[in-house]
Design an enzyme around this catalytic site. Structure first.
Site, PDB file in Angstrom:
ATOM      1  CG  ASP A 248      -2.502  -0.135  -2.912  1.00 10.65           C
ATOM      2  OD1 ASP A 248      -2.474   1.054  -2.096  1.00 10.65           O
ATOM      3  OD2 ASP A 248      -3.232  -1.090  -2.233  1.00 10.65           O
TER       4      ASP A 248
ATOM      5  CG  ASP B 238      -5.890   1.162  -1.362  1.00  4.59           C
ATOM      6  OD1 ASP B 238      -5.031   2.061  -1.341  1.00  4.59           O
ATOM      7  OD2 ASP B 238      -5.952  -0.041  -0.683  1.00  4.59           O
ATOM      8  NE  ARG B 239      -4.123   4.372   3.121  1.00  2.00           N
ATOM      9  CZ  ARG B 239      -3.431   4.399   4.076  1.00  2.00           C
ATOM     10  NH1 ARG B 239      -2.764   5.414   4.519  1.00  2.00           N
ATOM     11  NH2 ARG B 239      -3.690   3.454   5.009  1.00  2.00           N
TER      12      ARG B 239
ATOM     13  CB  SER C 270      -1.112   0.120   1.183  1.00  2.00           C
ATOM     14  OG  SER C 270      -1.950   1.254   0.915  1.00  2.00           O
ATOM     15  CG  HIS C 271       0.003   3.556   3.166  1.00  2.00           C
ATOM     16  ND1 HIS C 271      -1.089   2.490   3.285  1.00  2.00           N
ATOM     17  CD2 HIS C 271       0.492   3.630   4.479  1.00  2.00           C
ATOM     18  CE1 HIS C 271      -0.952   2.172   4.460  1.00  2.00           C
ATOM     19  NE2 HIS C 271      -0.189   2.773   5.342  1.00  2.00           N
TER      20      HIS C 271
ATOM     21  CG  ASP D  49      -2.310   4.284  -1.533  1.00  2.00           C
ATOM     22  OD1 ASP D  49      -3.174   4.166  -2.584  1.00  2.00           O
ATOM     23  OD2 ASP D  49      -2.460   3.400  -0.706  1.00  2.00           O
TER      24      ASP D  49
ATOM     25  CE  LYS E 274      -7.430   1.944   1.696  1.00  2.00           C
ATOM     26  NZ  LYS E 274      -7.566   1.339   2.935  1.00  2.00           N
TER      27      LYS E 274
HETATM   28  C1  G1P Z   1      -4.211   1.647   8.312  1.00  2.00           C
HETATM   29  C2  G1P Z   1      -5.507   2.710   8.430  1.00  2.00           C
HETATM   30  C3  G1P Z   1      -6.666   1.877   8.060  1.00  2.00           C
HETATM   31  C4  G1P Z   1      -6.735   1.031   6.712  1.00  2.00           C
HETATM   32  C5  G1P Z   1      -5.406   0.275   6.750  1.00  2.00           C
HETATM   33  C6  G1P Z   1      -5.223  -0.184   5.503  1.00  2.00           C
HETATM   34  O1  G1P Z   1      -4.409   0.613   9.383  1.00  2.00           O
HETATM   35  O2  G1P Z   1      -5.527   3.206   9.409  1.00  2.00           O
HETATM   36  O3  G1P Z   1      -7.869   2.929   8.107  1.00  2.00           O
HETATM   37  O4  G1P Z   1      -7.580   0.470   6.459  1.00  2.00           O
HETATM   38  O5  G1P Z   1      -4.057   1.081   7.103  1.00  2.00           O
HETATM   39  O6  G1P Z   1      -4.979   0.895   4.261  1.00  2.00           O
HETATM   40  P1  G1P Z   1      -3.853   0.508  10.616  1.00  2.00           P
HETATM   41  O7  G1P Z   1      -2.320   0.669  10.564  1.00  2.00           O
HETATM   42  O8  G1P Z   1      -4.392   1.977  11.420  1.00  2.00           O
HETATM   43  O9  G1P Z   1      -4.145  -0.833  11.338  1.00  2.00           O
HETATM   44 ZN    ZN Z   2      -3.221   1.587  -0.408  1.00  2.00          ZN
END
Ligand code: G1P
Ligand code: ZN
Length: 542
Positions: free
Chosen positions: A278, A280-281, A112-113, A276, A375
């Site tokens: 991938d 989705d954000r 992801s990010h 981000d 998302k």
């Molecule tokens: C974090 C975000 C959460 C999101 C997840 C995946 O998780 O807070 O809202 O769904 O990344 O993108 P966390 O690190 O808080 O468990």
């Molecule tokens: Zn992501």
């Protein structure tokens, strides 16, 4: 071209979190590490005769991991794998392909990010046939399987050329290499009024989209620049790079600061957005105004009917528990249900599948709808564009009008990253133990009305998810939430979520940190953050 079986041994700690298995890249590259986890997935979900989607966000190790996964799918008897060209697929595009082709699920390679590169993060997750992340029962079963498997199967064929679109054979399996953008872009055209957006662009509307050297670059260029007619160069950092150009591909004011500077500078365009690693954000910024994700969700819900796909109204809305209650106010006004779920997109899946909600979102820059089961960053950007195209008001005017109508939920999240795990856990258990004593207590001039450790009762399947975060609610409507991150890869991360409601339009233009000052002090006093984890300041504020 034969399949071989390698004896292996269980590898410790392959426990998938809220978004699959995420580890440092060198860990993933250790002998048999990726293979063990992938075999565990196939053992649990079944592979023989099945069709899967495969793609990733292009980070370091993405391409070689894709080759391994393909060869393992072939050796485990899969019928077909649909893979994005260059092993690229954004998470929402993968979700769409899984659904469009009615496949048996998909494997997405992404952290992801989180930063990418030889010493940064890598990840693998399995998505279900509905296109959404695997539910806890499945990820638990995969984890259990990693602890006991003793062999994995892999084809010995040479690597496939994933840059060439078309169909090839791998062992007894078909590999279809597809354009990663085309089907997704076509879906977006069915949801939004592209003509209205093109007319807005023709009238001089300009925007900046920062793809952060991550996966949405090609998607954004195709949709924004080619289909919607925005000038070339609207999308910056548009080429996905294995290390995301050394950046942290997380669209928030801290990591997308170049975009923030432009949007708050003298030459700001009308609209700014980022997504981000991938895809989705999303982060939304107007000229001189930042839109918090909780507010973005509320504005999108209130105005979604302006886009063709949502013209018939929303079935309901859902937000993760730490997300502000701004969207709840919209739902109340519309007379539709607002669901509060634990953190993580997978909890929305049941509600979306059951037709109970149409739009959902999280404070962590995630918004989406029932068009896929993830998302979707670009989706949020396009819905904003559709709304701007119909309303012909700027982002600031739309936001202020929204607050005037519904009131403003001042909101902020403070992250304390890379803290000591034991200290963090001790702090949370001390706080949890104090929950029964909190109601009636007065802190910073505010009375605590209620406190609990959030448990979610899924209205669709009846399952219960406990210990999802400590909520402390005050008489004046303010709220504090504390939970530990489930996605970090270094130490622990404490997330502190702060919220306060303001109905008076004359008081809706404060800086959120200022407006939340007493709530912030109350949180520190109640949890003893400094004493427990040795830090009195967060390192990321969103
Ligand atoms: C974090 C975000 C959460 C999101 C997840 C995946 O998780 O807070 O809202 O769904 O990344 O993108 P966390 O690190 O808080 O468990
Ligand atoms: Zn992501």
């Amino acid at each position: 071209m034969t399949a071989v079986t390698h004896a292996t041994h269980p590898i410790e700690g392959q426990k998938p979190g809220t978004s699959g298995l995420r580890k440092k890249t060198p860990v993933f590259m250790k002998p048999h590490y990726l293979e063990n986890f992938v075999q565990a997935i196939f053992d649990v979900v079944g592979c023989k005769g099945k069709t899967f989607v495969l793609g990733g966000d292009g980070r370091y190790f993405n391409d070689s991991a894709a080759q391994v996964i393909l060869k393992m799918a072939a050796a485990n008897g899969a019928a077909k794998v649909i893979v994005g060209q260059g092993a690229i697929l954004s998470t929402p595009a993968a979700s769409h392909l899984i659904r469009l082709n009615r496949t048996d699920g998909g494997i997405i390679m992404s952290a992801s990010h989180n930063p990418g590169g030889p010493t940064e993060d890598f990840g693998v997750k399995f998505n279900m046939p509905n296109g959404g992340p695997a539910p806890e029962a499945v990820t638990e079963a995969i984890f259990e399987r990693t602890k006991e498997l003793s062999a994995y199967h892999i084809d010995t064929a040479a690597d496939i050329d994933l840059d060439r679109i078309g169909t090839v054979r791998l062992g007894g399996m078909t590999v279809a290499v597809v354009d990663p953008v085309a089907d997704y872009a076509a879906l977006m055209e069915t949801l939004f009024d592209f003509d209205a957006i093109r007319a807005l662009v023709a009238a001089g509307f300009r925007m900046r989209f920062d793809a952060m050297c991550a996966v949405t670059g090609p998607y954004a260029r195709d949709i924004l620049e080619r289909r919607l007619g925005l000038p070339e160069g609207t999308v910056v950092n548009a080429t996905p790079l294995p290390d995301f150009g050394g950046h942290h591909p997380d669209p928030n004011p801290t990591w997308a600061h170049a975009l923030m500077e432009e949007m708050f500078g003298p030459a700001a365009p009308d609209f700014g957005a980022a997504s981000d690693g991938d895809g989705d954000r999303n982060m939304i910024v107007g000229r001189g105004i930042y839109v918090s994700p909780s507010d973005s969700l509320a504005v999108l819900a209130a105005n979604a009917h302006l886009a063709p796909a949502y013209a018939g109204g929303l079935k309901g809305v859902a937000r993760s528990m730490p997300t502000s209650a701004a969207v709840d106010r919209v739902a109340r006004a519309m007379g539709i249900e607002a669901y509060e779920t634990p953190t993580g997109w997978k909890f929305f899946g049941n509600l979306l599948d059951a037709g109970r909600c149409t739009i959902c979102g999280e404070e962590s820059f995630g918004t989406g709808s029932d068009h896929v089961r993830e998302k979707d960053g670009l989706w949020a950007v396009l819905l904003w564009l559709n709304i701007l195209a119909v309303k012909r008001h700027g982002v600031a005017a739309i936001l202020r009008e929204h607050w005037k109508t519904y009131g403003r939920n001042y909101y902020s999240r403070h992250d304390f990253e890379a803290i000591d795990i034991h200290a963090a856990e001790r702090m949370m258990s001390t706080l949890k133990a104090a929950i029964p004593t909190l109601p009636g207590t007065r802190v910073e001039g505010m009375d605590i009305a209620a406190a609990d450790d959030f448990a979610y009762h899924d209205p669709v399947d009846g399952s219960i998810s406990r210990a999802q975060g400590v909520r402390i609610r005050f008489d004046n409507g303010a709220r504090i939430v504390l939970r530990l991150s489930g996605t970090g890869t270094e130490g622990a991360t404490l997330r502190l979520y702060l919220e306060r409601y303001e109905a008076d339009p004359a008081l809706q233009d404060l800086d959120p940190q200022e407006a939340l000052a007493p709530v912030i002090r109350a949180a520190h006093a109640l949890a003893g953050i400094k004493a427990q984890i040795g830090r009195d300041r967060p390192n990321v504020i969103t």
